[in-house]
Design a protein around this motif. Structure first.
Motif, PDB file in Angstrom:
ATOM      1  N   GLU A  68       0.785  -1.231   0.000  1.00  0.00           N
ATOM      2  CA  GLU A  68       0.000   0.000   0.000  1.00  0.00           C
ATOM      3  C   GLU A  68       0.823   1.290   0.000  1.00  0.00           C
ATOM      4  O   GLU A  68       0.306   2.339  -0.366  1.00  0.00           O
ATOM      5  CB  GLU A  68      -0.959  -0.013   1.189  1.00  0.00           C
ATOM      6  N   LEU A  69       2.083   1.221   0.365  1.00  0.00           N
ATOM      7  CA  LEU A  69       2.905   2.435   0.390  1.00  0.00           C
ATOM      8  C   LEU A  69       3.232   2.958  -1.010  1.00  0.00           C
ATOM      9  O   LEU A  69       3.037   4.152  -1.269  1.00  0.00           O
ATOM     10  CB  LEU A  69       4.178   2.199   1.209  1.00  0.00           C
ATOM     11  N   PRO A  70       3.702   2.146  -1.940  1.00  0.00           N
ATOM     12  CA  PRO A  70       4.085   2.688  -3.251  1.00  0.00           C
ATOM     13  C   PRO A  70       2.988   3.470  -3.983  1.00  0.00           C
ATOM     14  O   PRO A  70       3.272   4.549  -4.513  1.00  0.00           O
ATOM     15  CB  PRO A  70       4.519   1.442  -4.037  1.00  0.00           C
ATOM     16  N   PRO A  71       1.741   3.003  -4.003  1.00  0.00           N
ATOM     17  CA  PRO A  71       0.713   3.779  -4.711  1.00  0.00           C
ATOM     18  C   PRO A  71       0.435   5.157  -4.103  1.00  0.00           C
ATOM     19  O   PRO A  71      -0.076   6.049  -4.792  1.00  0.00           O
ATOM     20  CB  PRO A  71      -0.538   2.901  -4.625  1.00  0.00           C
ATOM     21  N   LEU A  72       0.785   5.338  -2.831  1.00  0.00           N
ATOM     22  CA  LEU A  72       0.547   6.642  -2.201  1.00  0.00           C
ATOM     23  C   LEU A  72       1.393   7.749  -2.814  1.00  0.00           C
ATOM     24  O   LEU A  72       1.072   8.924  -2.683  1.00  0.00           O
ATOM     25  CB  LEU A  72       0.818   6.575  -0.692  1.00  0.00           C
ATOM     26  N   ARG A  73       2.472   7.375  -3.500  1.00  0.00           N
ATOM     27  CA  ARG A  73       3.310   8.387  -4.169  1.00  0.00           C
ATOM     28  C   ARG A  73       2.484   9.246  -5.123  1.00  0.00           C
ATOM     29  O   ARG A  73       2.818  10.398  -5.359  1.00  0.00           O
ATOM     30  CB  ARG A  73       4.423   7.717  -4.970  1.00  0.00           C
ATOM     31  N   ASN A  74       1.433   8.676  -5.675  1.00  0.00           N
ATOM     32  CA  ASN A  74       0.589   9.401  -6.629  1.00  0.00           C
ATOM     33  C   ASN A  74      -0.471  10.252  -5.944  1.00  0.00           C
ATOM     34  O   ASN A  74      -1.195  10.985  -6.615  1.00  0.00           O
ATOM     35  CB  ASN A  74      -0.100   8.409  -7.580  1.00  0.00           C
ATOM     36  N   GLU A  75      -0.577  10.144  -4.621  1.00  0.00           N
ATOM     37  CA  GLU A  75      -1.646  10.833  -3.911  1.00  0.00           C
ATOM     38  C   GLU A  75      -1.187  12.012  -3.064  1.00  0.00           C
ATOM     39  O   GLU A  75      -2.015  12.770  -2.574  1.00  0.00           O
ATOM     40  CB  GLU A  75      -2.389   9.819  -3.035  1.00  0.00           C
ATOM     41  N   ALA A  76       0.121  12.157  -2.869  1.00  0.00           N
ATOM     42  CA  ALA A  76       0.641  13.271  -2.066  1.00  0.00           C
ATOM     43  C   ALA A  76       2.091  13.534  -2.437  1.00  0.00           C
ATOM     44  O   ALA A  76       2.790  12.645  -2.907  1.00  0.00           O
ATOM     45  CB  ALA A  76       0.530  12.954  -0.572  1.00  0.00           C
ATOM     46  N   GLU A  77       2.512  14.774  -2.189  1.00  0.00           N
ATOM     47  CA  GLU A  77       3.917  15.123  -2.431  1.00  0.00           C
ATOM     48  C   GLU A  77       4.839  14.420  -1.434  1.00  0.00           C
ATOM     49  O   GLU A  77       5.939  14.020  -1.791  1.00  0.00           O
ATOM     50  CB  GLU A  77       4.116  16.625  -2.283  1.00  0.00           C
ATOM     51  N   PHE A  78       4.360  14.321  -0.196  1.00  0.00           N
ATOM     52  CA  PHE A  78       5.173  13.742   0.870  1.00  0.00           C
ATOM     53  C   PHE A  78       4.384  12.682   1.621  1.00  0.00           C
ATOM     54  O   PHE A  78       3.236  12.903   1.989  1.00  0.00           O
ATOM     55  CB  PHE A  78       5.615  14.814   1.875  1.00  0.00           C
ATOM     56  N   ILE A  79       5.017  11.561   1.854  1.00  0.00           N
ATOM     57  CA  ILE A  79       4.492  10.547   2.760  1.00  0.00           C
ATOM     58  C   ILE A  79       5.494  10.450   3.896  1.00  0.00           C
ATOM     59  O   ILE A  79       6.668  10.128   3.668  1.00  0.00           O
ATOM     60  CB  ILE A  79       4.307   9.168   2.092  1.00  0.00           C
ATOM     61  N   ILE A  80       5.051  10.765   5.092  1.00  0.00           N
ATOM     62  CA  ILE A  80       5.897  10.688   6.275  1.00  0.00           C
ATOM     63  C   ILE A  80       5.532   9.393   6.979  1.00  0.00           C
ATOM     64  O   ILE A  80       4.395   9.218   7.421  1.00  0.00           O
ATOM     65  CB  ILE A  80       5.670  11.891   7.226  1.00  0.00           C
ATOM     66  N   ALA A  81       6.495   8.465   7.066  1.00  0.00           N
ATOM     67  CA  ALA A  81       6.236   7.141   7.630  1.00  0.00           C
ATOM     68  C   ALA A  81       6.894   7.020   9.000  1.00  0.00           C
ATOM     69  O   ALA A  81       8.119   7.105   9.121  1.00  0.00           O
ATOM     70  CB  ALA A  81       6.757   6.061   6.696  1.00  0.00           C
ATOM     71  N   ASP A  82       6.085   6.844  10.009  1.00  0.00           N
ATOM     72  CA  ASP A  82       6.553   6.662  11.386  1.00  0.00           C
ATOM     73  C   ASP A  82       6.768   5.170  11.623  1.00  0.00           C
ATOM     74  O   ASP A  82       5.815   4.398  11.661  1.00  0.00           O
ATOM     75  CB  ASP A  82       5.496   7.224  12.347  1.00  0.00           C
ATOM     76  N   GLY A  83       8.021   4.774  11.751  1.00  0.00           N
ATOM     77  CA  GLY A  83       8.350   3.365  11.916  1.00  0.00           C
ATOM     78  C   GLY A  83       8.251   2.881  13.346  1.00  0.00           C
ATOM     79  O   GLY A  83       8.217   3.678  14.292  1.00  0.00           O
TER      80      GLY A  83
END
Length: 123
Positions: A68-83
């Motif tokens: 699910e993470l890769p497709p989010l590239r098309n939905e926002a400029e930045f994805i901030i992932a809290d590990g």
């Protein structure tokens, strides 16, 4: 851009940094998604209260991150992932897709020693 905030140690400020970075980017007019992959889900809880306009996704396992993470590239400029606060498969999944990894740490000898292990993990 996917920014993964990771460290094998808990309590170093990953969730605080993730929430504040997502909020700051949103305040700058950038489109942001906060991906909370930590079981405590502190960053998503905080951002929902502080800035409800920031989209939040939560993932409980590495397979969700991988799919699910890769497709989010098309939905926002930045994805901030809290590990998560450990070297888990979830952390590895985040790092696999991240454009940038941020490893917060405190100024102590314990943190310095752990930083070497974390750097090797990220590589």
């Amino acid at each position: 851009m996917i920014i993964a905030i990771v460290n094998s140690k808990g309590g170093v400020g990953k969730s605080t940094l993730a929430g504040n970075l997502a909020a700051w980017l949103a305040e700058q007019g950038r489109s942001v998604i906060l991906a909370d992959c930590d079981s405590q889900q502190s960053s998503s809880e905080w951002i929902r209260e502080a800035m409800p306009e920031v989209r939040v996704v939560t993932w409980a396992n590495p397979d969700e991150v991988l799919e699910e993470l890769p497709p989010l590239r098309n939905e926002a400029e930045f994805i901030i992932a809290d590990g998560p606060g450990s070297q888990t498969e979830t952390s590895r999944s985040l790092l696999m897709w991240a454009d940038l990894a941020v490893i917060p740490c405190k100024a102590s000898m314990f943190e310095v020693r752990a930083l070497a292990k974390n750097t090797a993990f990220v590589r």
